[in-house]
Design a protein around this motif. Structure first.
Motif, PDB file in Angstrom:
ATOM      1  N   MET A   1       8.932 -48.389 -33.976  1.00 34.62           N
ATOM      2  CA  MET A   1       8.525 -47.393 -32.990  1.00 34.62           C
ATOM      3  C   MET A   1       9.469 -47.427 -31.806  1.00 34.62           C
ATOM      4  O   MET A   1       9.871 -48.494 -31.341  1.00 34.62           O
ATOM      5  CB  MET A   1       7.089 -47.667 -32.529  1.00 34.62           C
ATOM      6  N   TYR A   6       5.830 -46.707 -27.025  1.00 34.75           N
ATOM      7  CA  TYR A   6       4.960 -47.751 -26.476  1.00 34.75           C
ATOM      8  C   TYR A   6       4.361 -47.297 -25.159  1.00 34.75           C
ATOM      9  O   TYR A   6       3.174 -47.473 -24.897  1.00 34.75           O
ATOM     10  CB  TYR A   6       5.740 -49.046 -26.262  1.00 34.75           C
ATOM     11  N   ALA A   9       1.707 -44.651 -25.828  1.00 36.48           N
ATOM     12  CA  ALA A   9       0.450 -45.259 -26.288  1.00 36.48           C
ATOM     13  C   ALA A   9      -0.237 -46.009 -25.154  1.00 36.48           C
ATOM     14  O   ALA A   9      -1.454 -45.988 -25.018  1.00 36.48           O
ATOM     15  CB  ALA A   9       0.741 -46.194 -27.458  1.00 36.48           C
ATOM     16  N   TRP A  10       0.582 -46.708 -24.353  1.00 38.53           N
ATOM     17  CA  TRP A  10       0.034 -47.496 -23.228  1.00 38.53           C
ATOM     18  C   TRP A  10      -0.719 -46.606 -22.248  1.00 38.53           C
ATOM     19  O   TRP A  10      -1.839 -46.903 -21.852  1.00 38.53           O
ATOM     20  CB  TRP A  10       1.196 -48.199 -22.536  1.00 38.53           C
ATOM     21  N   ALA A  12      -1.836 -43.613 -22.933  1.00 38.26           N
ATOM     22  CA  ALA A  12      -2.935 -42.918 -23.596  1.00 38.26           C
ATOM     23  C   ALA A  12      -4.219 -43.692 -23.497  1.00 38.26           C
ATOM     24  O   ALA A  12      -5.314 -43.125 -23.455  1.00 38.26           O
ATOM     25  CB  ALA A  12      -2.581 -42.674 -25.067  1.00 38.26           C
ATOM     26  N   GLN A  13      -4.081 -45.015 -23.418  1.00 36.46           N
ATOM     27  CA  GLN A  13      -5.267 -45.869 -23.324  1.00 36.46           C
ATOM     28  C   GLN A  13      -5.673 -46.184 -21.899  1.00 36.46           C
ATOM     29  O   GLN A  13      -6.581 -46.956 -21.657  1.00 36.46           O
ATOM     30  CB  GLN A  13      -5.011 -47.186 -24.066  1.00 36.46           C
TER      31      GLN A  13
ATOM     32  N   GLN B 107      -3.057 -44.960 -31.609  1.00 36.07           N
ATOM     33  CA  GLN B 107      -2.596 -45.449 -30.300  1.00 36.07           C
ATOM     34  C   GLN B 107      -3.336 -46.705 -29.859  1.00 36.07           C
ATOM     35  O   GLN B 107      -2.775 -47.610 -29.257  1.00 36.07           O
ATOM     36  CB  GLN B 107      -2.750 -44.334 -29.261  1.00 36.07           C
ATOM     37  N   THR B 110      -1.830 -49.508 -31.556  1.00 36.72           N
ATOM     38  CA  THR B 110      -0.539 -49.835 -30.947  1.00 36.72           C
ATOM     39  C   THR B 110      -0.726 -50.663 -29.683  1.00 36.72           C
ATOM     40  O   THR B 110      -0.013 -51.640 -29.445  1.00 36.72           O
ATOM     41  CB  THR B 110       0.231 -48.542 -30.618  1.00 36.72           C
ATOM     42  N   VAL B 111      -1.687 -50.237 -28.878  1.00 32.06           N
ATOM     43  CA  VAL B 111      -1.942 -50.981 -27.633  1.00 32.06           C
ATOM     44  C   VAL B 111      -2.388 -52.401 -27.933  1.00 32.06           C
ATOM     45  O   VAL B 111      -1.969 -53.359 -27.273  1.00 32.06           O
ATOM     46  CB  VAL B 111      -2.992 -50.242 -26.781  1.00 32.06           C
ATOM     47  N   LEU B 114       0.536 -54.284 -28.736  1.00 33.90           N
ATOM     48  CA  LEU B 114       1.311 -54.560 -27.528  1.00 33.90           C
ATOM     49  C   LEU B 114       0.749 -55.762 -26.771  1.00 33.90           C
ATOM     50  O   LEU B 114       1.482 -56.639 -26.313  1.00 33.90           O
ATOM     51  CB  LEU B 114       1.322 -53.329 -26.613  1.00 33.90           C
ATOM     52  N   TYR B 115      -0.565 -55.805 -26.640  1.00 37.85           N
ATOM     53  CA  TYR B 115      -1.179 -56.929 -25.928  1.00 37.85           C
ATOM     54  C   TYR B 115      -0.901 -58.240 -26.649  1.00 37.85           C
ATOM     55  O   TYR B 115      -0.601 -59.263 -26.021  1.00 37.85           O
ATOM     56  CB  TYR B 115      -2.687 -56.722 -25.786  1.00 37.85           C
ATOM     57  N   ILE B 118       2.628 -59.153 -25.962  1.00 34.28           N
ATOM     58  CA  ILE B 118       2.812 -59.597 -24.575  1.00 34.28           C
ATOM     59  C   ILE B 118       2.318 -61.029 -24.393  1.00 34.28           C
ATOM     60  O   ILE B 118       2.904 -61.824 -23.658  1.00 34.28           O
ATOM     61  CB  ILE B 118       2.082 -58.640 -23.613  1.00 34.28           C
ATOM     62  N   LEU B 163      10.240 -57.676 -27.264  1.00 33.35           N
ATOM     63  CA  LEU B 163       9.020 -56.920 -27.541  1.00 33.35           C
ATOM     64  C   LEU B 163       9.138 -56.184 -28.880  1.00 33.35           C
ATOM     65  O   LEU B 163       8.195 -56.184 -29.685  1.00 33.35           O
ATOM     66  CB  LEU B 163       8.758 -55.929 -26.409  1.00 33.35           C
ATOM     67  N   SER B 164      10.289 -55.564 -29.102  1.00 30.49           N
ATOM     68  CA  SER B 164      10.483 -54.830 -30.361  1.00 30.49           C
ATOM     69  C   SER B 164      10.389 -55.747 -31.553  1.00 30.49           C
ATOM     70  O   SER B 164       9.759 -55.421 -32.570  1.00 30.49           O
ATOM     71  CB  SER B 164      11.846 -54.136 -30.351  1.00 30.49           C
ATOM     72  N   MET B 167       6.788 -56.636 -32.009  1.00 32.42           N
ATOM     73  CA  MET B 167       6.031 -55.492 -32.509  1.00 32.42           C
ATOM     74  C   MET B 167       6.317 -55.251 -33.988  1.00 32.42           C
ATOM     75  O   MET B 167       5.415 -54.929 -34.769  1.00 32.42           O
ATOM     76  CB  MET B 167       6.375 -54.245 -31.690  1.00 32.42           C
ATOM     77  N   ASN B 168       7.568 -55.436 -34.365  1.00 33.44           N
ATOM     78  CA  ASN B 168       7.909 -55.255 -35.781  1.00 33.44           C
ATOM     79  C   ASN B 168       7.221 -56.296 -36.637  1.00 33.44           C
ATOM     80  O   ASN B 168       6.713 -56.011 -37.724  1.00 33.44           O
ATOM     81  CB  ASN B 168       9.426 -55.336 -35.973  1.00 33.44           C
TER      82      ASN B 168
END
Lengths: 748, 174
Positions: A1, A6, A9-10, A12-13, B107, B110-111, B114-115, B118, B163-164, B167-168
């Protein structure tokens, strides 16, 4: 992505949260804060009152321990004020217990009132807390500096240093209190006000709408709660523990301070444990007493001498010449005698009077012819000056205290100048009316002698007193004692931190020499006092009997010319004459007891005059009450009469079962015996005549034999009869004593 | 600065950026309760810090700085003290009207990823990523972190790569 995705999406939430405060929890928090605040204030007050209460006995202890002046105790009312103020304040503003159903807004109002009151207290801390202590402590500082300073600059320097220290300490205390207001109380007050306002707004909003049944919540900016956050981290029990620990620490610190002060005081006291020097038949006993008293009173050095019938019965000395030096004082050391100098000056003047160079009735105006002599002073007589009833001021101005004119002409000139300054001013009080101890008065008398003779006071004293009595161990000012050899004791001044040896020059100004700058050995001092004691019996070397009687005759307050007349009491059951002296660095006391034919002199190189005086009088009392010396024969308790009765001052005696009027015993007339007894034994003169006739006659210089010749007069015919070889018997004396006791019992 | 100005600044910031509080709190905690606690702490610290706010930096920057500083020191707090705290403040997330359910679910996943990523980053990199995700400029990032803009660029590129990678891994792993 893709990273941008990111972010999409970030976002959006992303949700906007709502910050709400639960009313019940807020109330609980406010109440807990209130409780914590109250606990903090309570423990603060508890500490303050507790420390003040603890300080009361400590203050008395330290005052006694350090022999502090009366101003030290001014802090006691200050402490009492603090205790009372805080208790009353706490009573008037005691917190009301929170009720379970109390509304939040009321709880906030109570907290706000408490905070505002504490702000008032701290903002006015100077007036109700700091000022009382400032007054008492400054008074003590000024008084102590005044008492211990010998020069004006020393006084100013001391007061400035001490006052500056106090200003720094109390300034810091004040700053801390004001900082607490700015950093803690004021922000807390503002937060409570904000919360109160927000609660008021919420209440207004709710009253206009209907109840929805939902839990009561407030959308309040959390800033209102920031003061509580700090308090939340400490529970009431934790606060109690913290305060308890603080209290323990404070009490421990206070006790530590007391211990340190006491240790410092003890360390500064003389720890000398050397053997006392002594001589004389009772020297060992006196040495033991001197040693015990010196240690008990923590004096640097102490010495005493007892002289009976002109002979040394006991002498002892123990202590150090300089504190910590290890050099012991000795029985032949010289000691500054301070105010005892007064009687020496008076004796010198007595010699001038007998030489017809001066008269008792001479006046200040007749001797000093300067026109600036004030009218009040012109009629003041020499005798008034010598007996402290002239109305003269006690001391010279302080600016003169540090003057050091050389002995002789220089001192005479300076003394005259100082005297003229005094007599050019009005008298502080009328002359001849009231006793008032005065160093100035005796100094003026000395200056008058200088004016009349043209000699300095020092020279006059040497010519008229020291040389005729061979007082070779006497001089003026402190005895010289260089530090490298220490041949003589050094004076010591008592200060807050302990005792310090003074220089050889440390003394009263020579200007007031006639009142107090002589130094003497104990032998010289006792010899001098013995001269005065014998003088009343007509056996003096310097003066006539009449002159000695004038010198020893008290005018007011039992004060004679440099002597205090003391009548028999429970402590010393004999009439005695005494005087002491101290220049705040030395102390001396001399006492002569005519009835015992005894002189006692005590001296110390310690300026703690209270303790030195207490020790000295203990020596005197013990010496007077001690059994007669082995070398001193006890007077026989005998009488030639079977009985005695009195017709006024005339004794009637029983001989061979008949009564006669007594005319004479041996070569001594009854009138002479009666006069002597009255003079020496005051109210007890008849008792002494009856019961101690041998002692009386012996002290008059006519010791009786085992049998005496009496001349009596018949009560019936008036004829004088001479009876020879009348036996002196103990039986007669016992009968007389028994009769006296019987009269005493019947009178009671 | 006046007290009222402080309150105004705080109120405005709270209205506009309170969501950042939740994001920072969630990024540095692992459980919902811890997240709630940290959010409260951030709010309280933000208020306390107002006294030191002199206007040299913008309000959002200032408060973001406070939030990150509080979050990064969160683990040093005495947990026993926090356990005695009662949740007087409650930060509630208000759901928003969103796109279609399928896209929303994607989404959301995805979030969550992400968390999780992180959480695995060093704290400093995590802070950079948070600022990046909030679409802050390099200048704003520099102000928040107290470093130069060029340094932000270098560090951010490295953090984005990390981060990428994470995430991958998360994507393949799921």
């Amino acid at each position: 992505m893709d990273p941008d995705k990111y972010q999409q999406a970030w976002h959006a939430q992303t949700a906007q949260p709502k910050v709400i405060v639960h009313a019940d929890l807020l109330l609980e928090e406010v109440q807990r804060h209130q409780g914590n605040f109250q606990a903090t204030i309570f423990w603060r007050d508890f500490r303050e009152v507790g420390i003040a209460v603890l300080l009361l006995p400590i203050w008395f202890y330290l005052g006694i321990r350090t022999s502090s002046p009366w101003t030290w105790y001014l802090t006691v009312p200050a402490l009492l004020w603090i205790i009372g103020f805080m208790l009353v304040d706490r009573f008037r503003h005691r917190p009301k217990p929170s009720e379970p159903g109390e509304p939040l807004i009321d709880c906030v109002k109570v907290s706000l009132a408490q905070v505002e009151h504490q702000i008032w207290l701290l903002r006015n801390v100077f007036w109700w807390y700091l000022l009382p202590f400032c007054i008492s402590i400054l008074a003590f500082f000024f008084h102590t500096a005044w008492l211990t300073s010998s020069a004006w600059w020393e006084f100013i320097a001391s007061t400035l240093a001490l006052s500056s220290l106090l200003a720094v300490v109390y300034g810091l205390v004040y700053f801390i209190n004001q900082r607490a207001v700015r950093k803690q109380l004021q922000p807390r007050r503002e937060e409570l006000l904000a919360l109160l306002m927000s609660l008021g707004d919420e209440s207004s909003g709710e009253s206009s709408g209907e109840s929805t049944g939902e839990p009561e919540t407030y959308a309040i900016v959390p800033a209102s709660l920031s003061p509580f956050a700090e308090e939340r981290f400490l529970t009431p029990s934790g606060a109690g523990i913290r305060n308890a620990v603080a209290m323990v620490v404070l009490v421990a610190a206070l006790i530590l301070v007391v211990v340190l002060v006491d240790m410092a005081s003890r360390i500064s006291d003389s720890q000398y444990a050397g053997t006392a020097q002594s001589s004389g038949v009772n020297g060992d006993a006196l040495a033991l007493q001197v040693t015990e008293l010196r240690e008990q009173k923590s004096l640097v050095g102490l010495a005493a001498m007892v002289m009976v019938d002109g002979k040394v019965g006991a002498v002892a000395a123990q202590g150090e010449r300089i504190i910590g030096s290890g050099v012991s004082v000795e029985i032949d050391d010289r000691w500054h005698v301070g105010g005892i100098t007064k009687s020496i000056t008076a004796t010198m003047i007595g010699r001038l009077i007998e030489a017809d160079q001066m008269h008792w009735s001479d006046t200040v105006g007749s001797v000093f012819s300067e026109p600036n002599v004030h009218a009040d002073w012109k009629s003041v007589t020499l005798r008034q000056l010598l007996t402290d009833i002239a109305g003269a001021p006690a001391n010279f101005p302080r600016e003169l205290w540090s003057h050091r004119p050389k002995p002789g002409i220089e001192s005479t000139r300076a003394r005259r100048e100082a005297v003229m300054d005094v007599v050019s001013q009005p008298l502080p009080r009328p002359a001849g009316q009231m006793y008032s101890y005065s160093n100035v008065g005796m100094t003026i008398a000395g200056a008058m002698a200088e004016e009349v003779t043209g000699f300095s006071w020092e020279d006059l004293v040497k010519q008229e007193v020291f040389e005729p009595l061979e007082l070779t161990g006497s001089g003026f000012g402190p005895p010289r004692s260089p530090s490298d050899t220490l041949p003589q004791p050094r004076g010591h001044r008592a200060r807050l931190a302990g005792k310090f040896a003074m220089d050889d020059d440390a003394d009263n100004t020579p200007i007031m020499g006639p009142s107090g700058t002589v130094h003497m050995t104990l032998r010289d001092l006792c010899t001098y006092a013995t001269e005065h004691m014998q003088g009343d019996l007509g056996k003096g070397k310097l003066l006539s009997k009449e002159t000695y009687e004038r010198l020893h005759a008290a005018e007011q307050n039992q004060y004679a010319c440099g002597w205090v007349v003391r009548y028999p009491d429970s402590r010393i059951p004999y009439k005695n004459y005494w005087h002491n002296g101290s220049n705040t660095m030395w102390y001396a006391l001399v006492v002569f007891v005519p009835e015992k034919n005894m002189v006692v002199a005590v001296a110390s190189n310690d300026g703690d005059s209270e303790k030195a005086e207490a020790a000295a009088w203990r020596v005197v009392e013990a010496s007077v009450s001690r059994d007669p010396l082995p070398g001193q024969s006890a007077f026989a308790k005998k009488s030639p009469f079977a009985a005695i009765r009195w017709q006024g001052n005339q004794p009637e005696v029983m001989l061979d079962d008949d009564w006669f009027t007594l005319v004479s015993i041996g070569d001594v007339s009854v009138a002479q015996i009666v006069d002597f007894s009255k003079q020496k034994y005051d109210q007890l003169w008849q008792k002494r005549f009856e019961e101690d006739l041998v002692e009386v006659l012996t002290r008059m210089g006519h010791p009786p034999a085992d049998s005496v010749t009496l001349i009596v007069e018949s009560l019936f015919t008036g004829e004088q009869i001479k009876m020879e070889n009348v036996v002196m018997s103990e039986e007669n004396r016992k009968a007389i004593r028994a009769a006296a006791r019987s009269r005493q019992d019947s009178s009671q | 600065m006046l007290e009222k100005d402080h309150k105004t600044i705080f109120t405005n910031w709270l209205e506009e950026h309170s969501s950042s509080v939740m994001k920072v709190a969630r990024a540095y905690t692992l459980t919902a309760d811890e997240c709630q606690d940290l959010a409260q702490e951030i709010l309280l610290q933000a208020w306390r810090s107002l006294a030191n706010f002199e206007g040299k930096a913008s309000a959002p920057t200032w408060f973001y700085r406070v939030a990150l500083h509080t979050a990064m020191n969160w683990q040093r707090k005495d947990k026993r003290r926090r356990s005695r705290q009662q949740p007087m403040l409650e930060v509630q997330a208000v759901p928003m009207d969103g796109p279609s359910s399928a896209e929303q679910a994607q989404q959301r996943d995805t979030v969550e990823q992400l968390y999780q990523a992180i959480h695995q980053l060093p704290k400093a990199d995590a802070a950079l990523v948070l600022l990046y995700l909030d679409e802050m400029s390099y200048r704003e990032m520099a102000e928040v972190l107290g470093i130069s803009e060029s340094n932000v660029g270098v560090k951010l590129n490295r953090a984005k790569k990390s981060l990428s990678t994470l995430m991958n891994k998360e994507s393949h792993g799921s």
